[in-house]
Design a protein around this motif. Structure first.
Motif, PDB file in Angstrom:
ATOM      1  N   GLY A   1      29.070  90.033  67.039  1.00 23.86           N
ATOM      2  CA  GLY A   1      30.343  90.071  67.609  1.00 23.86           C
ATOM      3  C   GLY A   1      30.160  89.719  69.161  1.00 23.86           C
ATOM      4  O   GLY A   1      31.221  88.976  69.625  1.00 23.86           O
TER       5      GLY A   1
ATOM      6  N   GLN B   1      27.628  82.293  64.133  1.00 21.61           N
ATOM      7  CA  GLN B   1      28.107  82.544  65.235  1.00 21.61           C
ATOM      8  C   GLN B   1      27.306  81.507  66.625  1.00 21.61           C
ATOM      9  O   GLN B   1      27.731  81.763  67.679  1.00 21.61           O
ATOM     10  CB  GLN B   1      28.168  83.968  65.679  1.00 21.61           C
TER      11      GLN B   1
ATOM     12  N   PRO C   1      32.748  89.086  62.578  1.00 18.21           N
ATOM     13  CA  PRO C   1      32.595  88.952  64.312  1.00 18.21           C
ATOM     14  C   PRO C   1      33.902  89.212  64.909  1.00 18.21           C
ATOM     15  O   PRO C   1      34.088  89.795  66.078  1.00 18.21           O
ATOM     16  CB  PRO C   1      31.777  87.674  64.095  1.00 18.21           C
TER      17      PRO C   1
END
Length: 233
Positions: free
Chosen positions: A26, A66, A217
Motif C-alpha cells: 500500500g 508495486q 494496494p
C-alpha cells in the motif's frame, strides 16, 4: 530523515500475519501515485510455491507488483524456501545456511537503485533467527534504516507492540512509526486498544487501517497517504 539519500525503510511487524506485505504494498502504491519510483526487497521468504520459473513467494510477488523499477525476481526475493516455517528452519531443510553478510549485499543491491521509496521487508517479527548466531534484527542494524512497525490489532497486540518497539530502539535504530492494521474485525474494544497504543508507543502512529474487504494496494492508498507524507517529511 537523512535527506542525503532517498527514503528507505525496514518494515517489521509484531508477529507473522500482522500485515507487513499488505502495508508495504500500500505504501509503494501511494508513492507511485505521487510519481515516485519504487522498489522493494524481501530478503528471505518461506512458504513459497514451486513454479516453472522456480520457487516464488506470494508476498514477494505482491511487492514486485508495486515496484516501478523492474529488477529480476531473485533481486527482490533472493532467498525463497518452500516450507511455511521459520526462515532458518526452512533454509536448513533445503541444506542452506542463511548468512547476514550475504543478505546485506542483497539488500544493498536494491538500495543502489536509489528509488524514490524503497522498502525492505523482514519475515515475521523483529527477532526472527537467520542462523544460530544472527537474527533479521542484525540485518536491520547493519543497514541502519529507520524502521516501520506493523501492529496486527488483535488480542495481545499491546504487549507485542511495546516489546517490539523497545527492541528496535534498544538496538539503536530509529522507529519511524507504527501502523495499526485491524486484522480481526471481531476484536473486542478495538478502538480502546488502539488508543492505548497511541498513548504508550514511543513513536508516532502513521495510520489506522480498518478491516477492508479488499487488500489490493489501491484500496489501502487513501488510508496510507498520510503515513507516506509523514515518512517523506
Amino acid at each position: 530523515m537523512d535527506t542525503t539519500r532517498p527514503p528507505a525503510f525496514f518494515v517489521t511487524a509484531t508477529d507473522t500475519d500482522a500485515g507487513k506485505t499488505t502495508i508495504s504494498a500500500g505504501l509503494l502504491a501511494a508513492a507511485r501515485q505521487r510519481g515516485l519510483s519504487t522498489l522493494a526487497c524481501k530478503p528471505v521468504a518461506s512458504g513459497s510455491q514451486h513454479t516453472s520459473d522456480g520457487l516464488r513467494n506470494d508476498d514477494a510477488l505482491w511487492l514486485a507488483s508495486q515496484c516501478s523499477i523492474q529488477v529480476p525476481y531473485a533481486h527482490i526475493n533472493p532467498h525463497a524456501f518452500a516450507p511455511a516455517i521459520a526462515p532458518h528452519l526452512a533454509a536448513a531443510s533445503a541444506g542452506v545456511r542463511l548468512d547476514g553478510r550475504e543478505l546485506l549485499a542483497d539488500v544493498r543491491r536494491i538500495l543502489a537503485h536509489h528509488a524514490g521509496l524503497t522498502l525492505i521487508e523482514g519475515a515475521g517479527g523483529w527477532r526472527v533467527p537467520l542462523n544460530a548466531d544472527e537474527t533479521l534484527a542484525d540485518l536491520a542494524i547493519a543497514l541502519q534504516l529507520p524502521v516501520i512497525l506493523v501492529v496486527g490489532i488483535k488480542l495481545g497486540c499491546i504487549n507485542h507492540a511495546l516489546l517490539s518497539a523497545e527492541a528496535v530502539l534498544r538496538d539503536g535504530l530509529t522507529l519511524a512509526g507504527w501502523v495499526a492494521n485491524c486484522t480481526d474485525p471481531h476484536m473486542a474494544c478495538q478502538a480502546d486498544n488502539i488508543h492505548t497504543l497511541q498513548q504508550w508507543m514511543p513513536a508516532p502512529c502513521l495510520g489506522v487501517i480498518p478491516h477492508l474487504q479488499s487488500t489490493q494496494p489501491a484500496a489501502l492508498v487513501p488510508h496510507l497517504e498520510p503515513a507516506l507524507a509523514t515518512l517523506l517529511a
